[in-house]
Design a protein around this motif. Structure first.
Motif, short mmCIF file in Angstrom:
data_model
loop_
_atom_site.label_atom_id
_atom_site.label_comp_id
_atom_site.label_asym_id
_atom_site.label_seq_id
_atom_site.Cartn_x
_atom_site.Cartn_y
_atom_site.Cartn_z
N ILE A 279 0.44 -1.13 0.15
CA ILE A 279 0.03 -0.06 -0.03
C ILE A 279 1.09 0.99 0.00
N ALA A 280 2.02 1.00 0.93
CA ALA A 280 2.92 2.37 0.98
C ALA A 280 3.47 2.67 -0.48
N GLN A 281 3.95 1.63 -1.29
CA GLN A 281 4.52 1.81 -2.64
C GLN A 281 3.53 2.35 -3.60
N HIS A 282 2.37 1.82 -3.33
CA HIS A 282 1.01 2.34 -4.24
C HIS A 282 0.76 3.73 -3.94
N ALA A 283 0.66 4.10 -2.71
CA ALA A 283 0.65 5.72 -2.45
C ALA A 283 1.56 6.54 -3.03
N HIS A 284 2.94 6.00 -2.58
CA HIS A 284 3.97 6.78 -3.33
C HIS A 284 4.00 6.96 -4.68
N SER A 285 3.61 6.01 -5.36
CA SER A 285 3.71 6.07 -7.00
C SER A 285 2.52 6.96 -7.38
N GLU A 286 1.47 7.30 -6.70
CA GLU A 286 0.41 8.11 -6.84
C GLU A 286 1.08 9.58 -6.81
N ILE A 287 1.63 9.79 -5.69
CA ILE A 287 2.28 11.03 -5.49
C ILE A 287 3.39 11.33 -6.23
N ILE A 288 4.21 10.45 -6.40
CA ILE A 288 5.37 10.87 -7.38
C ILE A 288 4.93 10.79 -8.67
N GLY A 289 3.77 9.94 -9.36
CA GLY A 289 3.44 10.10 -10.50
C GLY A 289 2.77 11.57 -10.79
N GLY B 168 17.48 2.78 -8.20
CA GLY B 168 17.61 4.29 -8.30
C GLY B 168 18.40 4.88 -9.53
N SER B 169 18.82 4.07 -10.44
CA SER B 169 19.72 4.65 -11.60
C SER B 169 18.82 4.78 -12.73
N GLY B 170 17.50 4.88 -12.66
CA GLY B 170 16.60 5.31 -13.84
C GLY B 170 17.04 6.84 -14.32
N PRO B 171 16.25 7.35 -15.50
CA PRO B 171 16.53 8.64 -15.90
C PRO B 171 16.19 9.75 -14.90
N ALA B 172 15.14 9.51 -14.36
CA ALA B 172 14.73 10.68 -13.52
C ALA B 172 14.62 10.21 -11.84
N ASN B 173 15.09 9.03 -11.46
CA ASN B 173 14.96 8.87 -10.04
C ASN B 173 15.41 9.91 -9.14
N ALA B 174 16.70 10.50 -9.18
CA ALA B 174 17.08 11.52 -8.24
C ALA B 174 16.29 12.80 -8.34
N GLN B 175 15.86 13.00 -9.55
CA GLN B 175 14.94 14.47 -9.68
C GLN B 175 13.55 14.16 -9.13
N ARG B 176 13.03 12.94 -9.08
CA ARG B 176 11.65 12.71 -8.53
C ARG B 176 11.83 12.72 -6.92
#
Length: 325
Positions: free
Chosen positions: A45-55, A280-288
């Protein structure tokens, strides 16, 4: 006697929990549950919630640059929906004994994950439509079965979320249809965005079933209802006719109908890329994450003021009660 009784009680509680799961009924916050079940739900649920907010970030980046007032209003409403989804989900997680402040701290400290898809940049306005079509389409495939999740607060939150995600998917498809019927340059933008988002969308379902360490237990507990690969296949089969209607080509040379399976064969995503993005090495990980950290720190004064006001109101009520007594 004093040692055996608690053990007997716990066995009875576990037996009751297993019977509830076997009967395909709901576990509620007041019910006893194994610690592993609770921890699995908190993680998911935390991963899902984080995804909505980061999204909110990749789409929010285009609100001011959307080509018309109508398109700005549509995109703004969608981003607001995503914020609401995050709040529903954090509230569901709190019924398991965690605090959303704690979960947010774990997110910005990179101690909890969010969906890999949100670590890719939105390079053109066509990306907004493709996110609605493919990313929200994949989310629908993933999330509709969660409406039957065995944990009540999560399942109930998902009913409204899925209704809104379905609307988002249709809105994205409508935008792409308008662009596909537009200029050559617009059609080229749609194809280019599709090329970039197709494979990350397939990765949204998680690793192949053989490499998914949590799926088996989650399905045994009725948290998940389908495996990663089953959901991925459903998404591919759903997307192919939609792509044909749009006049775009999905970037997979191995994609073809298998008459024997009555389903589409498709190529293998780049799982090394998936693992790198998750790490953590994706194109925008650090930025997000940096953007989320700044927003959290910048809003500290609002949270502090709200808490001070709540404390003051509670103190006044306490004074009134004492005076009345």
């Amino acid at each position: 006697m004093s040692i055996a009784e608690p053990l007997t009680d716990e066995r009875e509680l576990e037996t009751g929990f297993d019977a509830t799961i076997a009967a395909d009924q709901r576990i509620e916050p007041r019910d006893w549950m194994p610690e592993g079940y609770r921890k699995t739900l908190i993680r998911q649920i935390a991963q899902h919630a984080h995804s909505e907010i980061i999204g909110m970030q990749p789409e929010g980046n285009w609100i001011l640059r959307a080509p018309s007032l109508r398109r700005k209003a549509i995109l703004l409403a969608k981003v607001q929906d995503e914020a609401g989804h995050g709040m529903y989900l954090y509230a569901a997680a709190e019924t398991l004994g965690v605090d959303r402040e704690e979960l947010t701290e774990k997110l910005i400290d990179s101690k909890q994950k969010y969906s890999s898809i949100f670590n890719y940049p939105t390079l053109s306005y066509a990306d907004i439509g493709v996110i609605g079509w493919l990313v929200d389409g994949a989310a629908i495939c993933n999330q509709v079965p969660l409406c039957r999740c065995s944990y009540g607060p999560y399942a109930r939150a998902m009913i409204r979320i899925c209704k809104e995600e379905s609307f988002h998917q249709r809105q994205g498809y409508e935008l792409l249809l308008a662009m596909a019927n537009g200029t050559d340059a617009q059609r080229q933008m749609v194809q280019e965005a599709t090329d970039r988002w197709w494979w990350p969308s397939l990765m949204m379902f998680g690793p192949p079933d053989g490499d998914s360490p949590n799926s088996q237990q989650s399905m045994a507990w009725n948290i998940k209802r389908h495996t990663n690969d089953e959901l991925r296949q459903r998404f591919v089969d759903m997307s192919v006719p939609q792509a044909e209607a749009l006049g775009v080509t999905l970037p997979d040379p191995e994609l073809r109908w298998n008459d024997e399976r009555q389903a589409h064969d498709y190529g293998e995503p780049d799982w090394d890329e998936f693992k790198a993005v998750i790490a953590g090495s994706g194109p925008a990980n650090a930025q997000r994450v940096a953007h989320r950290r700044r927003a959290h720190e910048g809003g500290a004064w609002v949270r502090e003021a709200a808490q001070a006001y709540a404390d003051k109101q509670a103190a006044r009520k306490d004074e009134v009660r004492k005076a009345a007594a």
